[in-house]
Structures are given as structure tokens and as C-alpha cells.
Design a protein around this motif. Structure first.
Motif, PDB file in Angstrom:
ATOM      1  N   GLU A 123      -4.408   8.516   0.923  1.00  0.00           N
ATOM      2  CA  GLU A 123      -4.646   7.193   1.511  1.00  0.00           C
ATOM      3  C   GLU A 123      -3.641   6.220   0.900  1.00  0.00           C
ATOM      4  O   GLU A 123      -3.100   6.477  -0.180  1.00  0.00           O
ATOM      5  CB  GLU A 123      -6.061   6.694   1.183  1.00  0.00           C
ATOM      6  CG  GLU A 123      -7.151   7.423   1.896  1.00  0.00           C
ATOM      7  CD  GLU A 123      -8.528   6.826   1.612  1.00  0.00           C
ATOM      8  OE1 GLU A 123      -8.609   5.687   1.077  1.00  0.00           O
ATOM      9  OE2 GLU A 123      -9.516   7.500   1.921  1.00  0.00           O
ATOM     10  N   THR A 124      -3.402   5.120   1.571  1.00  0.00           N
ATOM     11  CA  THR A 124      -2.482   4.119   1.021  1.00  0.00           C
ATOM     12  C   THR A 124      -3.275   2.902   0.550  1.00  0.00           C
ATOM     13  O   THR A 124      -4.145   2.406   1.267  1.00  0.00           O
ATOM     14  CB  THR A 124      -1.410   3.702   2.039  1.00  0.00           C
ATOM     15  OG1 THR A 124      -2.030   3.197   3.207  1.00  0.00           O
ATOM     16  CG2 THR A 124      -0.507   4.889   2.394  1.00  0.00           C
ATOM     17  N   HIS A 125      -2.960   2.461  -0.669  1.00  0.00           N
ATOM     18  CA  HIS A 125      -3.640   1.324  -1.293  1.00  0.00           C
ATOM     19  C   HIS A 125      -2.662   0.588  -2.205  1.00  0.00           C
ATOM     20  O   HIS A 125      -1.692   1.174  -2.694  1.00  0.00           O
ATOM     21  CB  HIS A 125      -4.826   1.803  -2.138  1.00  0.00           C
ATOM     22  CG  HIS A 125      -5.910   2.433  -1.344  1.00  0.00           C
ATOM     23  ND1 HIS A 125      -6.858   1.709  -0.656  1.00  0.00           N
ATOM     24  CD2 HIS A 125      -6.189   3.738  -1.102  1.00  0.00           C
ATOM     25  CE1 HIS A 125      -7.673   2.531  -0.032  1.00  0.00           C
ATOM     26  NE2 HIS A 125      -7.294   3.781  -0.290  1.00  0.00           N
ATOM     27  N   PHE A 172      -8.850  -3.753  -0.132  1.00  0.00           N
ATOM     28  CA  PHE A 172      -8.337  -2.402   0.120  1.00  0.00           C
ATOM     29  C   PHE A 172      -8.402  -1.518  -1.120  1.00  0.00           C
ATOM     30  O   PHE A 172      -8.104  -0.334  -1.052  1.00  0.00           O
ATOM     31  CB  PHE A 172      -6.894  -2.478   0.635  1.00  0.00           C
ATOM     32  CG  PHE A 172      -6.764  -3.307   1.867  1.00  0.00           C
ATOM     33  CD1 PHE A 172      -7.188  -2.836   3.098  1.00  0.00           C
ATOM     34  CD2 PHE A 172      -6.252  -4.594   1.789  1.00  0.00           C
ATOM     35  CE1 PHE A 172      -7.096  -3.623   4.238  1.00  0.00           C
ATOM     36  CE2 PHE A 172      -6.143  -5.384   2.926  1.00  0.00           C
ATOM     37  CZ  PHE A 172      -6.565  -4.899   4.146  1.00  0.00           C
ATOM     38  N   GLY A 173      -8.761  -2.104  -2.259  1.00  0.00           N
ATOM     39  CA  GLY A 173      -8.843  -1.356  -3.509  1.00  0.00           C
ATOM     40  C   GLY A 173      -7.497  -1.229  -4.179  1.00  0.00           C
ATOM     41  O   GLY A 173      -6.451  -1.464  -3.571  1.00  0.00           O
ATOM     42  N   TYR A 174      -7.517  -0.859  -5.466  1.00  0.00           N
ATOM     43  CA  TYR A 174      -6.303  -0.667  -6.260  1.00  0.00           C
ATOM     44  C   TYR A 174      -6.315   0.705  -6.916  1.00  0.00           C
ATOM     45  O   TYR A 174      -7.299   1.080  -7.558  1.00  0.00           O
ATOM     46  CB  TYR A 174      -6.203  -1.740  -7.360  1.00  0.00           C
ATOM     47  CG  TYR A 174      -5.790  -3.101  -6.860  1.00  0.00           C
ATOM     48  CD1 TYR A 174      -4.441  -3.418  -6.712  1.00  0.00           C
ATOM     49  CD2 TYR A 174      -6.736  -4.053  -6.535  1.00  0.00           C
ATOM     50  CE1 TYR A 174      -4.057  -4.674  -6.255  1.00  0.00           C
ATOM     51  CE2 TYR A 174      -6.355  -5.306  -6.071  1.00  0.00           C
ATOM     52  CZ  TYR A 174      -5.006  -5.601  -5.931  1.00  0.00           C
ATOM     53  OH  TYR A 174      -4.634  -6.839  -5.470  1.00  0.00           O
ATOM     54  N   TRP A 175      -5.185   1.417  -6.756  1.00  0.00           N
ATOM     55  CA  TRP A 175      -5.042   2.701  -7.430  1.00  0.00           C
ATOM     56  C   TRP A 175      -5.010   2.530  -8.939  1.00  0.00           C
ATOM     57  O   TRP A 175      -4.439   1.577  -9.454  1.00  0.00           O
ATOM     58  CB  TRP A 175      -3.732   3.396  -7.047  1.00  0.00           C
ATOM     59  CG  TRP A 175      -3.652   4.017  -5.700  1.00  0.00           C
ATOM     60  CD1 TRP A 175      -2.668   3.807  -4.771  1.00  0.00           C
ATOM     61  CD2 TRP A 175      -4.541   4.972  -5.114  1.00  0.00           C
ATOM     62  NE1 TRP A 175      -2.900   4.569  -3.653  1.00  0.00           N
ATOM     63  CE2 TRP A 175      -4.043   5.298  -3.838  1.00  0.00           C
ATOM     64  CE3 TRP A 175      -5.715   5.587  -5.548  1.00  0.00           C
ATOM     65  CZ2 TRP A 175      -4.677   6.205  -2.990  1.00  0.00           C
ATOM     66  CZ3 TRP A 175      -6.347   6.485  -4.704  1.00  0.00           C
ATOM     67  CH2 TRP A 175      -5.839   6.783  -3.459  1.00  0.00           C
ATOM     68  N   THR A 186      -5.926  -8.834  -1.231  1.00  0.00           N
ATOM     69  CA  THR A 186      -5.564  -7.416  -1.191  1.00  0.00           C
ATOM     70  C   THR A 186      -6.667  -6.529  -1.774  1.00  0.00           C
ATOM     71  O   THR A 186      -6.768  -5.360  -1.433  1.00  0.00           O
ATOM     72  CB  THR A 186      -4.254  -7.190  -1.969  1.00  0.00           C
ATOM     73  OG1 THR A 186      -3.265  -8.066  -1.448  1.00  0.00           O
ATOM     74  CG2 THR A 186      -3.754  -5.785  -1.836  1.00  0.00           C
ATOM     75  N   SER A 187      -7.517  -7.092  -2.638  1.00  0.00           N
ATOM     76  CA  SER A 187      -8.535  -6.285  -3.314  1.00  0.00           C
ATOM     77  C   SER A 187      -9.524  -5.642  -2.356  1.00  0.00           C
ATOM     78  O   SER A 187     -10.171  -4.659  -2.704  1.00  0.00           O
ATOM     79  CB  SER A 187      -9.284  -7.129  -4.347  1.00  0.00           C
ATOM     80  OG  SER A 187     -10.086  -8.105  -3.721  1.00  0.00           O
ATOM     81  N   PRO A 223       0.821  -1.216   0.000  1.00  0.00           N
ATOM     82  CA  PRO A 223       0.000   0.000   0.000  1.00  0.00           C
ATOM     83  C   PRO A 223       0.857   1.269   0.000  1.00  0.00           C
ATOM     84  O   PRO A 223       1.741   1.436   0.836  1.00  0.00           O
ATOM     85  CB  PRO A 223      -0.819  -0.115   1.293  1.00  0.00           C
ATOM     86  CG  PRO A 223      -0.031  -1.021   2.178  1.00  0.00           C
ATOM     87  CD  PRO A 223       0.776  -1.917   1.288  1.00  0.00           C
ATOM     88  N   GLN A 262     -12.388  -0.125  -6.283  1.00  0.00           N
ATOM     89  CA  GLN A 262     -12.620  -0.171  -4.844  1.00  0.00           C
ATOM     90  C   GLN A 262     -13.599  -1.230  -4.357  1.00  0.00           C
ATOM     91  O   GLN A 262     -13.329  -1.903  -3.380  1.00  0.00           O
ATOM     92  CB  GLN A 262     -13.116   1.213  -4.407  1.00  0.00           C
ATOM     93  CG  GLN A 262     -13.340   1.363  -2.938  1.00  0.00           C
ATOM     94  CD  GLN A 262     -13.675   2.791  -2.559  1.00  0.00           C
ATOM     95  OE1 GLN A 262     -13.935   3.640  -3.397  1.00  0.00           O
ATOM     96  NE2 GLN A 262     -13.675   3.054  -1.282  1.00  0.00           N
ATOM     97  N   LEU A 314     -10.031   4.849  -7.426  1.00  0.00           N
ATOM     98  CA  LEU A 314      -9.668   3.551  -6.867  1.00  0.00           C
ATOM     99  C   LEU A 314     -10.619   2.484  -7.399  1.00  0.00           C
ATOM    100  O   LEU A 314     -11.836   2.681  -7.397  1.00  0.00           O
ATOM    101  CB  LEU A 314      -9.792   3.631  -5.338  1.00  0.00           C
ATOM    102  CG  LEU A 314      -9.198   2.523  -4.499  1.00  0.00           C
ATOM    103  CD1 LEU A 314      -7.673   2.532  -4.572  1.00  0.00           C
ATOM    104  CD2 LEU A 314      -9.640   2.679  -3.047  1.00  0.00           C
TER     105      LEU A 314
END
Length: 135
Positions: free
Chosen positions: A118-120, A54-57, A51-52, A7, A103, A101
Motif C-alpha cells: 500500500e502507499t502511505h 492515510f497513516g504513516y509508515w 495527511t495523517s 505516499p 494509522q 502503520l
């Protein structure tokens, strides 16, 4: 296309893409086919699926002009010609949600807007046409 589970902020993620490969940038999701490809990739790997949550940038943002979403990764901002927003998104909660994101994993990975700090996890893609032009 590379998937990173570490992230980072949107800015750090964009920088990491460039560090990994000079012509790489945060992914631009320009079609339903590309969105579906990303979803299939995420669902095919347990680490990415986990991990998804938390979403992906992606490379999308509206920092330059609120509500005017652009793909900015390749250096030339391009308006979004395809979108897959979650219901009620983008909503710019707190006036500080400028980055896109991938998300909502529980809604087939619909998009949301969140704060760029935010961290992603994030997804990079290479611009091979730019790479070929520089040779």
C-alpha cells in the motif's frame, strides 16, 4: 525526524529515507514518549494533520515471521518493546499485512498492520550513533 507526505510503498519509503541521509531509516517507535512526540509533531502542522488520515509508515514489520514484530530500519532487527496497537490489531487480514502503520488518527494514532505494498506517507529518523561510528 523527518515527515514525508508523499505516499510510497513501505519498501520505497525505506529506500527514500536512505537516499535522504545514509544513516536514516523508517522510524522505530520505541516508547510512549516517542509516540507522543510524533503525535504532537503531526498535530502541530496542518499538512501533516491532513495527511495523517492515510497513516504513516514506521520501520516495524513481521515479514520474517508472522506475528513476530520487529523494528528493522537500522539494519539490526529489534523486537518491539513498546506497542500501541488499535483494538483488534494486528490482524493480518488476507494473510498479507506485514508492515506497521501509525494509522488510527481518530483513536490517538494507534497502530495497525497493513500490506507493505500500500502507499502511505512515512517518517524517517537518523541513526546518529551509527553516523559517529563511521567517522
Amino acid at each position: 525526524m523527518t515527515f514525508h507526505i508523499e505516499p510510497l510503498t513501505w519498501y520505497e519509503a525505506a529506500q527514500r529515507c536512505k537516499q535522504d541521509y545514509p544513516y536514516s531509516h523508517l522510524v522505530s517507535v520505541t516508547s510512549m514518549d516517542k509516540q507522543n512526540y510524533i503525535i504532537k509533531k503531526i498535530e502541530s502542522r496542518p499538512d501533516l494533520t491532513q495527511t495523517s488520515a492515510f497513516g504513516y509508515w514506521t520501520g516495524g514489520n513481521d515479514e520474517a515471521s508472522e506475528g513476530r514484530w520487529m523494528w528493522t530500519g537500522n539494519g539490526n532487527p529489534v523486537p518491539l518493546n513498546y506497542t500501541d496497537w488499535h483494538v483488534g490489531q494486528p490482524n493480518n487480514v488476507g494473510g498479507d499485512q506485514d508492515c506497521l502503520l501509525i494509522q488510527y488518527y481518530d483513536d490517538h494514532f494507534k497502530w495497525g498492520d497493513v500490506s507493505c505494498t500500500e502507499t502511505h506517507p512515512f517518517i524517517c529518523e537518523a541513526n546518529y550513533s551509527q553516523s559517529r561510528q563511521s567517522r
